[in-house]
Design an enzyme around this catalytic site. Sequence first.
Site, PDB file in Angstrom:
ATOM      1  N   HIS A   1       0.828  -1.228   0.000  1.00  0.00           N
ATOM      2  CA  HIS A   1       0.000   0.000   0.000  1.00  0.00           C
ATOM      3  C   HIS A   1       0.859   1.274   0.000  1.00  0.00           C
ATOM      4  O   HIS A   1       2.040   1.216  -0.318  1.00  0.00           O
ATOM      5  CB  HIS A   1      -1.006  -0.036   1.153  1.00  0.00           C
ATOM      6  CG  HIS A   1      -1.694  -1.372   1.262  1.00  0.00           C
ATOM      7  ND1 HIS A   1      -2.690  -1.770   0.401  1.00  0.00           N
ATOM      8  CD2 HIS A   1      -1.463  -2.449   2.085  1.00  0.00           C
ATOM      9  CE1 HIS A   1      -3.077  -3.002   0.707  1.00  0.00           C
ATOM     10  NE2 HIS A   1      -2.335  -3.446   1.719  1.00  0.00           N
TER      11      HIS A   1
ATOM     12  N   GLU B   1      -2.589   0.424   7.888  1.00  0.00           N
ATOM     13  CA  GLU B   1      -1.707  -0.678   7.496  1.00  0.00           C
ATOM     14  C   GLU B   1      -0.461  -0.189   6.762  1.00  0.00           C
ATOM     15  O   GLU B   1       0.647  -0.665   6.997  1.00  0.00           O
ATOM     16  CB  GLU B   1      -2.464  -1.695   6.619  1.00  0.00           C
ATOM     17  CG  GLU B   1      -1.637  -2.949   6.356  1.00  0.00           C
ATOM     18  CD  GLU B   1      -2.115  -3.745   5.152  1.00  0.00           C
ATOM     19  OE1 GLU B   1      -3.272  -3.596   4.735  1.00  0.00           O
ATOM     20  OE2 GLU B   1      -1.288  -4.512   4.615  1.00  0.00           O
TER      21      GLU B   1
ATOM     22  N   HIS C   1       2.697  -7.053   4.713  1.00  0.00           N
ATOM     23  CA  HIS C   1       1.329  -6.560   4.921  1.00  0.00           C
ATOM     24  C   HIS C   1       0.888  -6.837   6.358  1.00  0.00           C
ATOM     25  O   HIS C   1       1.548  -7.569   7.092  1.00  0.00           O
ATOM     26  CB  HIS C   1       0.359  -7.267   3.959  1.00  0.00           C
ATOM     27  CG  HIS C   1       0.509  -6.812   2.541  1.00  0.00           C
ATOM     28  ND1 HIS C   1      -0.380  -5.959   1.943  1.00  0.00           N
ATOM     29  CD2 HIS C   1       1.476  -7.086   1.617  1.00  0.00           C
ATOM     30  CE1 HIS C   1       0.023  -5.724   0.702  1.00  0.00           C
ATOM     31  NE2 HIS C   1       1.144  -6.392   0.470  1.00  0.00           N
TER      32      HIS C   1
ATOM     33  N   GLU D   1       1.768 -11.654   6.149  1.00  0.00           N
ATOM     34  CA  GLU D   1       0.717 -10.940   6.893  1.00  0.00           C
ATOM     35  C   GLU D   1       1.142 -10.997   8.352  1.00  0.00           C
ATOM     36  O   GLU D   1       0.978 -12.024   9.017  1.00  0.00           O
ATOM     37  CB  GLU D   1      -0.649 -11.616   6.700  1.00  0.00           C
ATOM     38  CG  GLU D   1      -1.185 -11.594   5.271  1.00  0.00           C
ATOM     39  CD  GLU D   1      -1.862 -10.269   4.876  1.00  0.00           C
ATOM     40  OE1 GLU D   1      -1.748  -9.273   5.639  1.00  0.00           O
ATOM     41  OE2 GLU D   1      -2.493 -10.245   3.805  1.00  0.00           O
TER      42      GLU D   1
HETATM   43 ZN   LIG Z   1      -2.243  -5.262   2.754  1.00  0.00          ZN
END
Ligand SMILES: [Zn+2]
Length: 496
Positions: A328, A342, A395, A461
């Site tokens: 992102h 995030e 992430h 993640e």
């Molecule tokens: Zn993400």
Amino acid sequence: MRSYIKVLTMCFLGLILFVPSALADNSVKRVGGDNRYDTAIQLSKQIYSTASTAVVVGGSAYPDAISAVPLAYQKNAPLLYTNTKKLSGETKNRLKELHTKNVIIVGGTPAVSENVANQIKNLGISVKRIGGSSRYETAAKVAKEMKSTSKAIILNGFVYADAPAIVTYAARNGYPILFTRESSLKSATAEAIKSNGIKSTIVVGGTASINNTVYNKLPSPTRISGSNRYELAANIVQKLNLPTSNVHVGNGWLYHDSIAGAYLAARNNQSLILTNGKNLSVGARKIIGSKNISKFTVVGKEGAIKDKVANQLKNPVVGETIFIDPGHGDQDSGAIGNGLLEKEVNLDIAKRVNTKLDASGALPVMSRSNDTFYSLQERVNKAASAQADLFISIHANANDSSSPNGSETYYDATYQATNSKRLAEQIQPKLATNLGTRDRGVKTAAFYVIKYSKMPSVLVETAFITNASDASKLKQAVYKDKAAQAIHDGTVSYYR
Ligand SMILES: [Zn+2]
């Protein structure tokens, strides 16, 4: 029989205990002494127990040492340094130990005095001096002393940093080294080229070392240059395709050590690259990565090249280009929850991974290092153009419900399935352990960046932003650092 079994058992245990770590890390050997004289002696001990001929140069007379190396190689003679006014004690002892009968002094009396020559003679050793009134003349005289050849190496006589890597190649091939100024070809050098029948030359260094006017006056010149001393050394190894099964590593600022080290490299039929003494140079990292070098001989003790550098060389991640992709950015904040964005968590952890991998000797590259938006395809393209060896996307997870929690790592089977899976398996358990999160395991999913990246790739993640307990960890620097450490450690163990 019993003791035989015992020995066997011990051998077997020994294998179990020692093989894994021996296979895991790169091999690094250090050769050095307490000062420049002692270092040259310790290097000579790698090759010689006796030597009827030895070459002696002044310990600060770098141009003389550079031109002496190919001659020493041809004479199968160790290269030793001395003080200018007085024969260095260690060198004196070494000459006795070697049972040396003949010494060739390279350099004039300003570098090695007559007193030193007489001290050597008093050991019952015959002395021959090859020295001119300048570095150019000395180099020309050394060239004359060597077996005839049609090629020579041309260096700027004052830019010692250009010399160490090429010296090894010159020695191996019997090419003399001749010096010039940046913008004028010295007459001693021009005459040496003529009288030795030199038909082609290798010019080492960029135009700041030897300009094009000089270059164009030389017979059939080819130039090897680099953006700095480290890259130049690496380019020499690359362009001349020099052997790299045991690369010698010298400090690019300690000429006495690196020139003596270059001579050892020549005798070992190896090459020499250069580093900063405190941190492994990028030039060194690049050639290590591109040639997959895993065995090193470090020239000098801790005072010359720090243990940090030796440890970087030992680390199997050294020279690997690792693409780190914080997910992102900018208008795309990614998941939002518990007061966290995030994109910010990802960037913070990614920067820490970058710092840790850099400290370990890798060549990390980030898709973004600030709050910028790049499309998924742009990220894939960036990794491809960086010729990255690995792609790691970072992430944080989210769910409509606040209860899902834990860490998971994804790979995709489109390209490099086996290696991608292995990388995920190295990172994932360390991540869950370091964060103290639920281990959700290694999973597959066709996320864009890991589906279309052609090198081994994973998407991590770290934890759930939408879960209160996970989010409280992602808010804390200490946990973000632990997550980064897990990604770093998993990457290193992937290479083990
Ligand atoms: Zn993400």
